[in-house]
Write a protein that holds these residues in place. Structure first.
Motif, short mmCIF file in Angstrom:
data_model
loop_
_atom_site.label_atom_id
_atom_site.label_comp_id
_atom_site.label_asym_id
_atom_site.label_seq_id
_atom_site.Cartn_x
_atom_site.Cartn_y
_atom_site.Cartn_z
N LYS A 57 32.53 2.93 -16.84
CA LYS A 57 32.14 3.88 -15.80
C LYS A 57 31.23 4.98 -16.36
O LYS A 57 30.37 5.50 -15.66
CB LYS A 57 33.39 4.53 -15.18
N SER A 58 31.46 5.34 -17.62
CA SER A 58 30.73 6.49 -18.16
C SER A 58 29.85 6.14 -19.35
O SER A 58 29.30 7.02 -20.00
CB SER A 58 31.72 7.59 -18.58
N ASP A 83 23.42 4.04 -19.93
CA ASP A 83 22.67 2.95 -19.32
C ASP A 83 21.99 2.12 -20.41
O ASP A 83 21.34 2.67 -21.31
CB ASP A 83 21.60 3.50 -18.35
N ASN A 113 28.74 -2.51 -14.73
CA ASN A 113 28.53 -1.67 -13.55
C ASN A 113 27.05 -1.33 -13.38
O ASN A 113 26.42 -0.84 -14.31
CB ASN A 113 29.31 -0.35 -13.70
N LEU A 114 26.54 -1.60 -12.20
CA LEU A 114 25.18 -1.16 -11.87
C LEU A 114 25.24 0.20 -11.20
O LEU A 114 25.98 0.40 -10.25
CB LEU A 114 24.51 -2.16 -10.92
N ARG A 115 24.44 1.13 -11.72
CA ARG A 115 24.36 2.43 -11.06
C ARG A 115 23.27 2.41 -9.99
O ARG A 115 23.33 3.15 -9.01
CB ARG A 115 24.05 3.52 -12.10
N GLN A 116 22.29 1.56 -10.22
CA GLN A 116 21.23 1.37 -9.22
C GLN A 116 20.84 -0.10 -9.22
O GLN A 116 21.08 -0.82 -10.18
CB GLN A 116 20.00 2.22 -9.58
N THR A 166 19.86 -0.90 -12.99
CA THR A 166 20.09 0.16 -13.97
C THR A 166 21.59 0.27 -14.16
O THR A 166 22.34 0.36 -13.18
CB THR A 166 19.53 1.51 -13.48
N GLY A 167 22.06 0.26 -15.41
CA GLY A 167 23.50 0.36 -15.64
C GLY A 167 23.88 -0.01 -17.06
O GLY A 167 23.04 -0.38 -17.89
N HIS A 205 17.33 -0.44 -17.56
CA HIS A 205 16.57 0.62 -16.88
C HIS A 205 15.59 -0.02 -15.91
O HIS A 205 14.53 -0.51 -16.32
CB HIS A 205 15.83 1.48 -17.93
#
Length: 239
Positions: A18-19, A22, A59-62, A13-14, A25
């Motif tokens: 940075k902001s 996504d 960037n992967l958030r998860q 997810t990403g 999913h």
């Protein structure tokens, strides 16, 4: 991990920055040694984004990316190349002012051994490149440029070769030829992960296929199974 695919982007997810929102999913993409895995789907589905996530370009958030059992989620794309990943972007993938041979030499930049044998293997795979080795790469046809780009990635002796829309803008004959060469590369034991707009043709050569919709896995199966799936045919292959 035992029993895990050689390369896996696991539950990714990403998005970019940075902001940024996504784009992916809970998306999972995996490929085994010697396999061809193809990512297909409608425009804007996140296909190229998924591949770039596996290569460390967003960037992967998860989720996580693992290569041969090793977690490489935090590694830069450059570090992933040293781990054995080769990436061929869709555009700007050759040095146009350099000769074909110089382009291939640039692909060997991380090598400290004698790379001439690898170059010979590239010339055997793509005979036209041997013929045009002294010509500026920018003077070549679209299909020949793609061969240079793939050849340059192979010069790093990758364990995984990632191709973003390798047949974009080339004729059907050139597309078939490129796919034949990609099959040959896979037979040497290299993993192939490919994003492709020519979904039907790509799935015909795929061991594994991933249909993405809005950054998520919609359908996963062998290329043959996806080609036979009525939902996939109706939604993504024109019936």
């Amino acid at each position: 991990m035992s029993g895990e695919p050689f390369l896996i982007g696991d539950s990714m997810t990403g998005g970019y920055g940075k902001s940024g929102p996504d784009i992916l999913h809970d998306c999972t993409i995996a490929v085994e040694r010697g396999e061809i895995a193809v990512i297909v789907g409608p425009n804007g589905a996140g296909k190229s984004t998924a591949m770039k996530a596996v290569f460390g370009m967003l960037n992967l958030r998860q989720g996580a990316v693992r290569l041969d059992g090793q977690d490489i989620t935090e590694l830069s794309p450059q570090a992933r190349v040293r781990k054995g990943m080769g990436f061929v972007p869709q555009t700007s993938n050759i040095f146009t002012s350099m000769t074909v041979e110089e382009n291939l030499e640039m692909g060997a930049f991380i090598r400290e051994d004698d790379y001439r044998e690898t170059m010979e293997q590239v010339f055997e795979l793509f005979p036209i490149l041997r013929e045009k080795r002294a010509q500026a790469a920018g003077e070549l046809s679209g299909g020949q440029r793609q061969q240079v780009a793939v050849g340059r990635a192979l010069m790093t002796q990758p364990k995984v070769l990632m191709l973003d829309e390798p047949t974009a803008g080339v004729s059907p004959i050139v597309m078939d030829e490129l796919f034949d060469r990609i099959i040959e590369v896979a037979r040497t034991g290299i993993c192939i992960l490919m994003v492709e707009q020519n979904a039907r043709q790509a799935l015909e050569i795929a061991d594994k296929g991933y249909v993405l919709v809005q950054g998520a896995n919609a359908h996963t199966g062998t290329g043959k199974d996806l080609l036979a799936d009525p939902d996939v045919r109706r939604s993504f292959l024109g019936g």
